[in-house]
Design an enzyme around this catalytic site. Sequence first.
Site, PDB file in Angstrom:
ATOM      1  N   THR A 125       0.857  -1.178   0.000  1.00 40.67           N
ATOM      2  CA  THR A 125       0.000   0.000   0.000  1.00 40.67           C
ATOM      3  C   THR A 125       0.895   1.231   0.000  1.00 40.67           C
ATOM      4  O   THR A 125       1.779   1.349   0.832  1.00 40.67           O
ATOM      5  CB  THR A 125      -0.856   0.043   1.267  1.00 40.67           C
ATOM      6  OG1 THR A 125      -1.557  -1.166   1.400  1.00 40.67           O
ATOM      7  CG2 THR A 125      -1.817   1.193   1.218  1.00 40.67           C
ATOM      8  N   LEU A 126       0.664   2.123  -0.922  1.00 41.58           N
ATOM      9  CA  LEU A 126       1.448   3.349  -0.952  1.00 41.58           C
ATOM     10  C   LEU A 126       0.594   4.553  -0.587  1.00 41.58           C
ATOM     11  O   LEU A 126       0.974   5.381   0.214  1.00 41.58           O
ATOM     12  CB  LEU A 126       2.080   3.543  -2.330  1.00 41.58           C
ATOM     13  CG  LEU A 126       3.122   2.475  -2.686  1.00 41.58           C
ATOM     14  CD1 LEU A 126       3.551   2.601  -4.140  1.00 41.58           C
ATOM     15  CD2 LEU A 126       4.333   2.582  -1.782  1.00 41.58           C
TER      16      LEU A 126
END
Lengths: 245, 271
Positions: free
Chosen positions: A23-24
């Site tokens: 997840t960014l």
Amino acid sequence: MTFTIPIDNGDAVKNAEADSQRTLYPYVTGTSIVAIKYKDGVLMASDMGGSYGSTLRYKNIERIKAIGKHSLLGASGEISDFQEILRYLDELILNDNMWDDGNSLGPKEVHNYLTRVMYNRRNKFNPLWNTLVLGGVKKGKSYLGMVSMIGVSFEDNHVATGFGNHLARPILRDEWHADLSFEDGVKLLEKCMRVLLYRDRSAINKFQIAKITEEGVTISQPYSLTTFWEFQAFHNPTAGAQGSW
Amino acid sequence: MFRNQYDTDVTTWSPTGRLFQVEYAMEAVKQGSAAIGLRSRSHVVLACVNKAQSELSSHQRKIFKVDDHIGVAIAGLTADGRVLSRYMRSESINHFFTYESPLPVGRLVVHLADKAQVCTQRSWKRPYGVGLLVGGLDESGAHLYYNCPSGNYFEYQAFAIGSRSQAAKTYLERRFESFGESSREDLIKDAILAVRETLQGETLKSSLCTVSILGVDEPFHFLDQEEIQKVIDTFEKVAEEEDEAEGEAEAAPAAAQAEQAGDQDVAPMEI
């Protein structure tokens, strides 16, 4: 972060896999959830908006769901991660029901399970980008707790996520008291949601209020709040501004 | 039970549909010294006879705390019992870590039974040679279960396992209907009286037995020697009269069991 692996012929190959698993940043997000304990159980309110950055793209997202017989889960943050969490909980509740032995997971157990999941993901640098609110009633005892995306978890008489923390909680600190009636509880929540509607740009005027008591869960049909825009300051907003900011 | 050509492997069925190795494992439970459990609606008492290898050694531990709300008494191969107790403690603590809530005892015994079943269906394993009396709490109150080497488990109001347990079972059968509503003190007294039955003649002293209790508002703990002695003192006076009446009743069931003969074959590892 990317990894490069040098190969014999001198060309480096980007290990794209390392990035695609993490997840960014969130894409479709829900805004605040506000919840309070009241006389018969817990009340939770949220709007039905899903923002895509600064665009209010989705206007029919249910961000509060019933979990088993005893709990309510509300989520702000990434909607797809919320859906993933619902799948985990679905499996958890299913296995619990399959025991068929008179024991069942109550809100406290679900809250702690979620805390473990969120903290575990945070440690792998791949968080579920949500702040979750878990409320419920079991054997007459009300329970209300919150877990953030980094695994911070606690219980309280009233909780709020996102902007709600800043705008709604001060109202709740002043006006919440134990044993609120259902009507007073709803009025208090509506007051908080109205402030959020005025001031949070990702809020929309379409709400659901959910209630959980010993008897079970009720989630209301979507409805809107009345708003008032005739304040003097709104008529001529730049009246007091002289020159540049 | 006699040796036959179908009893070498646990994975070999007999023509009559029996797994002899599993049944032999259940025999091992009968060789251990007695363990007794009884329950009321809110409490469970586990008691056992303290048997030592020799006068020089101390007695082996047969009752283990699994959690504040679960205890287990074992009979048979104590090494197997120790390993299974460790497994139970592990399951209990893992559940509490994830859910901040005590593991319901009914679910723990199913995990235990499933673990025992695995050993009845692998050619490279052997069944556990220990019977477990598991007492604990869940949402509906106090429960007592017996887990068998076969992988079966049963719920009981009261039960006894190990050598000379038949005498205790006879006593419990007479009294079990009142246990549900028993007070905590009466439950302890009945447990110690049941232990006395298994001693068959030997004087009952607090050093000869270990008693533990857990309840809805009472975490698992052992009773100390003085407490046990106090309970013994309350009925020691009537002991002599009761013994005479029971002497006749015991002659028939004792002869039917091979328990007396079994005692001479007790392996050193079984207590």
